[in-house]
Motif scaffolding. Structure first.
Motif, PDB file in Angstrom:
ATOM      1  N   VAL A  67       1.022   0.197  -3.846  1.00 25.65           N
ATOM      2  CA  VAL A  67       1.873  -1.003  -3.955  1.00 25.65           C
ATOM      3  C   VAL A  67       0.872  -2.128  -3.758  1.00 25.65           C
ATOM      4  O   VAL A  67      -0.048  -2.021  -2.859  1.00 25.65           O
ATOM      5  CB  VAL A  67       3.060  -1.303  -3.082  1.00 25.65           C
ATOM      6  CG1 VAL A  67       3.527  -2.387  -3.268  1.00 25.65           C
ATOM      7  CG2 VAL A  67       3.855  -0.042  -2.842  1.00 25.65           C
ATOM      8  N   ALA A  88      -7.253   3.998 -14.576  1.00 26.86           N
ATOM      9  CA  ALA A  88      -7.151   5.132 -13.432  1.00 26.86           C
ATOM     10  C   ALA A  88      -5.796   5.614 -12.983  1.00 26.86           C
ATOM     11  O   ALA A  88      -5.780   6.417 -12.239  1.00 26.86           O
ATOM     12  CB  ALA A  88      -8.073   4.479 -12.305  1.00 26.86           C
TER      13      ALA A  88
ATOM     14  N   LEU B 346     -10.302   5.423  -9.333  1.00 26.98           N
ATOM     15  CA  LEU B 346      -8.993   4.804  -8.742  1.00 26.98           C
ATOM     16  C   LEU B 346      -9.626   4.034  -7.671  1.00 26.98           C
ATOM     17  O   LEU B 346      -9.104   2.898  -7.405  1.00 26.98           O
ATOM     18  CB  LEU B 346      -8.275   5.796  -8.064  1.00 26.98           C
ATOM     19  CG  LEU B 346      -7.021   5.220  -7.388  1.00 26.98           C
ATOM     20  CD1 LEU B 346      -6.016   4.686  -8.388  1.00 26.98           C
ATOM     21  CD2 LEU B 346      -6.174   6.238  -6.542  1.00 26.98           C
ATOM     22  N   ILE B 350      -9.228  -0.084  -7.366  1.00 27.15           N
ATOM     23  CA  ILE B 350      -8.734  -0.670  -6.020  1.00 27.15           C
ATOM     24  C   ILE B 350      -9.710  -1.787  -5.601  1.00 27.15           C
ATOM     25  O   ILE B 350      -9.448  -3.094  -5.140  1.00 27.15           O
ATOM     26  CB  ILE B 350      -8.519   0.379  -5.147  1.00 27.15           C
ATOM     27  CG1 ILE B 350      -7.307   1.202  -5.477  1.00 27.15           C
ATOM     28  CG2 ILE B 350      -8.452  -0.426  -3.426  1.00 27.15           C
ATOM     29  CD1 ILE B 350      -7.029   2.289  -4.284  1.00 27.15           C
ATOM     30  N   ASN B 361      -4.245  -6.073   0.564  1.00 28.13           N
ATOM     31  CA  ASN B 361      -2.945  -6.113  -0.209  1.00 28.13           C
ATOM     32  C   ASN B 361      -2.439  -5.013  -0.832  1.00 28.13           C
ATOM     33  O   ASN B 361      -1.368  -4.982  -1.671  1.00 28.13           O
ATOM     34  CB  ASN B 361      -2.772  -7.391  -1.119  1.00 28.13           C
ATOM     35  CG  ASN B 361      -2.693  -8.686  -0.130  1.00 28.13           C
ATOM     36  OD1 ASN B 361      -2.079  -8.627   0.935  1.00 28.13           O
ATOM     37  ND2 ASN B 361      -3.219  -9.808  -0.384  1.00 28.13           N
ATOM     38  N   ILE B 362      -3.308  -4.220  -1.247  1.00 30.44           N
ATOM     39  CA  ILE B 362      -3.066  -2.991  -2.090  1.00 30.44           C
ATOM     40  C   ILE B 362      -2.654  -1.692  -0.875  1.00 30.44           C
ATOM     41  O   ILE B 362      -3.780  -1.380  -0.274  1.00 30.44           O
ATOM     42  CB  ILE B 362      -4.037  -2.395  -2.867  1.00 30.44           C
ATOM     43  CG1 ILE B 362      -4.511  -3.521  -3.588  1.00 30.44           C
ATOM     44  CG2 ILE B 362      -3.792  -1.290  -3.710  1.00 30.44           C
ATOM     45  CD1 ILE B 362      -6.001  -3.399  -4.666  1.00 30.44           C
ATOM     46  N   GLN B 363      -1.500  -1.470  -0.916  1.00 35.02           N
ATOM     47  CA  GLN B 363      -1.302  -0.516   0.166  1.00 35.02           C
ATOM     48  C   GLN B 363      -0.800   0.810  -0.225  1.00 35.02           C
ATOM     49  O   GLN B 363      -0.230   1.004  -1.291  1.00 35.02           O
ATOM     50  CB  GLN B 363       0.020  -1.323   0.920  1.00 35.02           C
ATOM     51  CG  GLN B 363      -0.800  -2.676   1.483  1.00 35.02           C
ATOM     52  CD  GLN B 363       0.214  -3.426   2.238  1.00 35.02           C
ATOM     53  OE1 GLN B 363       1.411  -3.157   2.306  1.00 35.02           O
ATOM     54  NE2 GLN B 363      -0.472  -4.271   3.319  1.00 35.02           N
ATOM     55  N   ARG B 364      -0.675   1.790   0.539  1.00 31.73           N
ATOM     56  CA  ARG B 364       0.125   3.188   0.342  1.00 31.73           C
ATOM     57  C   ARG B 364       0.956   3.390   1.646  1.00 31.73           C
ATOM     58  O   ARG B 364       1.004   2.977   2.614  1.00 31.73           O
ATOM     59  CB  ARG B 364      -1.011   4.165  -0.140  1.00 31.73           C
ATOM     60  CG  ARG B 364      -1.852   4.694   1.068  1.00 31.73           C
ATOM     61  CD  ARG B 364      -2.509   5.882   0.942  1.00 31.73           C
ATOM     62  NE  ARG B 364      -3.140   6.186  -0.372  1.00 31.73           N
ATOM     63  CZ  ARG B 364      -4.453   6.067  -0.743  1.00 31.73           C
ATOM     64  NH1 ARG B 364      -5.245   5.805   0.269  1.00 31.73           N
ATOM     65  NH2 ARG B 364      -4.976   6.296  -1.626  1.00 31.73           N
ATOM     66  N   PHE B 365       1.735   4.279   1.537  1.00 27.81           N
ATOM     67  CA  PHE B 365       2.822   4.691   2.414  1.00 27.81           C
ATOM     68  C   PHE B 365       2.324   5.998   3.031  1.00 27.81           C
ATOM     69  O   PHE B 365       1.842   6.853   2.233  1.00 27.81           O
ATOM     70  CB  PHE B 365       4.063   5.139   1.665  1.00 27.81           C
ATOM     71  CG  PHE B 365       4.736   3.699   1.256  1.00 27.81           C
ATOM     72  CD1 PHE B 365       5.093   2.775   2.061  1.00 27.81           C
ATOM     73  CD2 PHE B 365       4.673   3.430  -0.412  1.00 27.81           C
ATOM     74  CE1 PHE B 365       5.527   1.370   1.599  1.00 27.81           C
ATOM     75  CE2 PHE B 365       5.403   2.449  -0.685  1.00 27.81           C
ATOM     76  CZ  PHE B 365       5.887   1.370   0.109  1.00 27.81           C
ATOM     77  N   PHE B 377       8.187   5.479   7.633  1.00 27.40           N
ATOM     78  CA  PHE B 377       6.897   5.301   6.912  1.00 27.40           C
ATOM     79  C   PHE B 377       5.934   4.280   7.361  1.00 27.40           C
ATOM     80  O   PHE B 377       6.478   3.263   8.101  1.00 27.40           O
ATOM     81  CB  PHE B 377       7.211   5.219   5.357  1.00 27.40           C
ATOM     82  CG  PHE B 377       8.061   4.025   5.069  1.00 27.40           C
ATOM     83  CD1 PHE B 377       7.440   2.735   5.074  1.00 27.40           C
ATOM     84  CD2 PHE B 377       9.632   3.984   5.044  1.00 27.40           C
ATOM     85  CE1 PHE B 377       8.148   1.507   4.798  1.00 27.40           C
ATOM     86  CE2 PHE B 377       9.898   2.839   4.960  1.00 27.40           C
ATOM     87  CZ  PHE B 377       9.518   1.797   4.780  1.00 27.40           C
ATOM     88  N   ALA B 382      -4.777   0.940   1.170  1.00 25.50           N
ATOM     89  CA  ALA B 382      -4.958   2.063   0.487  1.00 25.50           C
ATOM     90  C   ALA B 382      -6.466   2.234   0.822  1.00 25.50           C
ATOM     91  O   ALA B 382      -7.148   3.347   0.823  1.00 25.50           O
ATOM     92  CB  ALA B 382      -4.646   1.810  -0.886  1.00 25.50           C
ATOM     93  N   PRO B 387      -4.339   9.652   1.777  1.00 26.68           N
ATOM     94  CA  PRO B 387      -2.786  10.199   1.608  1.00 26.68           C
ATOM     95  C   PRO B 387      -2.882  11.170   2.157  1.00 26.68           C
ATOM     96  O   PRO B 387      -3.633  12.141   1.893  1.00 26.68           O
ATOM     97  CB  PRO B 387      -2.674   9.947   0.300  1.00 26.68           C
ATOM     98  CG  PRO B 387      -4.126  10.208  -0.494  1.00 26.68           C
ATOM     99  CD  PRO B 387      -5.180   9.541   0.549  1.00 26.68           C
TER     100      PRO B 387
END
Lengths: 190, 484
Positions: A67, A88, B346, B350, B361-365, B377, B382, B387
């Motif tokens: 996100v 990507a 990737l 990012i 501000n680029i996030q993952r769960f 969660f 990120a 992960p």
């Protein structure tokens, strides 16, 4: 007019599409579940609601979900273009709240073509851009037959290369092949 | 040569916040507040180190005090150590408040040992730090002279200089010192003349080793601290440049040099700073924060492109400096036939997006172990997480979207048959539930003050599938999420 959903969905690769309506996010996760690679969701940071990864887990592995929180739509479009052009990530989903002009829409299309990535803009109704490849109106529908249903009505309301149609669709999590999980219940006559 | 800073901690604090009058630093040790370090005025009013703080306050009414910050003292000592390398390259730490210098062969550069001592004293006095200096042929003798001699001067004959000093000057344990004093061996001179075999039997090898080290019959090394590696390179140009391609070419050269250094140390850059100095002495900064530690110039260079385009070159740039201001260990990975390039691409993406909107501000769960929907969660940047973990979710029992709870009308435990939400009138077609979720009492959460929640999946005739909850302890209904 009768038409087969599989000719239209999943939508054409390397293009930017649009989805509107109350079940647009549901449409987006079903679409993302049929695609490879990471899913980048771009949303504005002021929004109070969150996409629940536990809710997305039946559709695809939430580890694939990234996100990006952006300040405003301009920044969001810049991020979307960058991500589409790079290629990507497999799918880029952006939530828009202002209509796109033709230049912005066209730039996104070109970026998607360069990066061979598919973009999906979640818009509110009557906000569509002329540059979009297809536009889908997605509404949840009450299913009188079964509980835990995900019955939705997907109407293709804009299509640059084909006809318009609509379908009643349910998502079945128990099929082993992801391609068969989208079940067409019926095709209403327009 | 041994330097001892007897009031290091207080002087560090007083340098930052000058004040007059008695001042002491306290340290809480084994459940008692004791004085750790104090200034000269406090000492004059009868206080001493290790005194209980409450006694000290009774002795001296105007005593100012503060709790000691040992970590900051250690950092300050490291600063002094780095400063001391101006006198010789071989500088080691000596306990918490001292330095050891091996000035063999470097004293003459400052005009001899006496002049060297005067120079050190002058510099430290200007910085407001008191110091006791001992110079001797061995490390032990220098320490003894610095700590215990009345007027420290360079010592030539260690034996003669040490003889009048107390036995504590041999860096012995307190217990041994007390025992020696009970035997009547008060000075080092007594110890030198005493028979060695009984001392060995009575006190073990440690005492005689210290004595021999002080007299020079046994060697003792100084361990100098290694300089931390410095990851910065620069290039100065004979003529100013202004084109973006030229700046990129310069950056590429710097990056090659820097990356060679990074690779040889097994680290990768996480934050890079490119400083472009212009002809008019202004400097432009370009900061690049990477999504993962990298030391591959071919991958870092394109990431600079966008930022370099935005630089205002003015009348031209004549110096480029590239610094890796944050580095991380890089684990060498086995190159396999399974393509890793997707992950690399990737990370680069990012980095590029992060340069625009901020890397955090680029996030993952990440999955978390909790039944509370909002806490099931974690959201992590990120770039700073990997992960992992399994998402064992029962299908379709959790909504796709979560809102902050929105109240609707209704006070009955049974779900309402019709309700208004977001100015829509909705009719309930099917209600599935309740699923009771209790708040986690071990975590204070403002939103869960209303107690238990009974969650219902409500399928409305209008189509929308909502996640409602009822709070039985404070009867009310809320909408919390929407299903796909």
């Amino acid at each position: 007019m009768q038409s087969d959903l599989t000719t239209h969905f999943p939508m054409r690769n390397a293009r930017v599409h649009e989805a509107c309506g109350a079940a647009a996010l549901g449409f987006a996760v079903v679409f993302a579940s049929l695609r490879q690679g990471h899913v980048l969701l771009i949303r504005e940071s002021w929004r109070a609601d969150v996409v629940n990864p536990m809710g997305a887990a039946p559709f695809f592995d939430p580890a694939r979900l990234l996100v990006a929180f952006v300040k405003d739509q301009t920044e969001g479009l810049a991020v979307m273009e960058e991500a589409l052009r790079d290629g990507a990530v497999g799918t880029v989903i952006a939530e828009l709240n202002k209509p796109l002009d033709l230049t912005a829409g066209r730039r996104l299309q070109l970026a998607a073509k360069t990066g061979n990535t598919t973009g999906l803009c979640l818009i509110s109704e009557d906000m569509g851009s002329n540059a979009a490849e297809t536009r889908w109106k997605c509404d949840p529908v009450f299913d009188p037959n079964g509980s835990d249903s995900t019955l939705m009505r997907w109407s293709l309301i804009k299509n640059k290369s084909g006809t318009l149609c609509s379908w009643y669709v349910r998502w079945n999590p128990y099929k082993s092949d992801p391609a068969h999980r989208v079940v067409v219940v019926s095709t209403p006559v327009n | 040569m041994s330097l001892w800073f007897p009031r290091l901690s207080t002087e560090r604090v007083l340098r930052l916040r000058p004040q007059t009058g008695p001042f002491a630093l306290t340290l809480k040790e084994s459940n008692a507040n004791r004085i750790y370090c104090l200034n000269a005025e406090a000492e004059q009013s009868g206080l001493h180190r290790g005194m209980p703080f409450s006694d000290a306050r009774a002795f001296c009414a105007g005593l100012n005090s503060q709790v000691v910050d040992l970590a900051a003292d250690q950092r300050f000592l490291l600063v002094l150590r780095r400063w001391a390398t101006r006198y010789c390259p071989w500088v080691g730490l000596e306990g918490r408040d001292g330095l050891t210098l091996d000035i063999t062969g470097s004293a003459h550069l400052f005009g001899g040992e006496v002049a060297l001592i005067a120079d050190i004293q002058r510099h430290l006095a200007r910085a407001g730090i008191s110091v006791a200096i001992g110079v001797a042929a061995t490390r032990g003798a220098a320490w003894a002279v610095a700590h215990y001699a009345v007027n420290p001067a360079p010592v030539d004959d260690a034996q003669a200089a040490l003889a009048p000093l107390p036995v504590a000057a041999l860096r012995l344990e307190n217990k041994t010192v007390v025992a020696l004093q009970r035997l009547g061996l008060r000075h080092i001179g007594d110890l030198i003349q005493a028979a060695r075999a009984p001392l060995m039997r009575r006190f073990g090898p440690d005492l005689l080793m210290r004595l021999d080290q002080a007299l020079g019959t046994q060697p003792e090394e100084i361990t100098p601290l290694a300089e931390p590696p410095h990851y910065a390179v620069r290039i100065t140009l004979p003529d100013p440049i202004g084109l973006a391609e030229d700046v990129m070419a310069g950056t590429a050269r710097l990056l090659d040099q820097l990356c060679r250094k990074l690779v040889s140390n097994g680290v990768g850059a996480r934050v890079l700073q490119l400083t472009l100095r212009r002809v008019d002495r202004e400097a432009q900064q370009v900061e690049l924060r990477l999504a993962r530690a990298l030391h591959d110039p071919a991958r870092i260079l394109p990431l600079f492109e966008r930022a370099v385009q935005g630089v205002d070159a003015g009348f031209g740039i004549d110096q480029l400096r590239l610094e890796a201001s944050r580095v991380e260990q890089v684990v060498q990975e086995q190159i396999s036939h399974v393509a890793h390039s997707k992950q690399d691409r990737l990370d680069d993406l990012i980095t590029r997006i992060g340069a625009r909107i901020g890397l955090e501000n680029i996030q993952r769960f990440l999955p978390a172990d909790s039944h509370i929907p909002e806490r099931s969660f974690l959201i992590a940047p990120a770039a700073f997480s990997t992960p992992d973990g399994a998402w064992g979710a029962p299908p379709l029992s959790r909504p796709l979207q979560l809102f902050p709870p929105e109240g609707i009308a209704g006070h009955q435990p049974q779900p309402p048959t019709r309700f208004r939400w977001r100015r829509m009138g909705l009719t309930v077609g099917r209600a599935i539930g309740p699923e009771r979720i209790a708040p986690e009492w071990w975590l204070e959460d403002e939103n869960w003050r209303s107690g238990l929640r009974d969650y219902w999946r409500i399928e409305t005739r209008e189509g929308r599938r909502l996640w409602l909850f009822y709070t039985p302890q404070a009867p009310a209904w809320f909408v919390h999420g929407e299903f796909a």
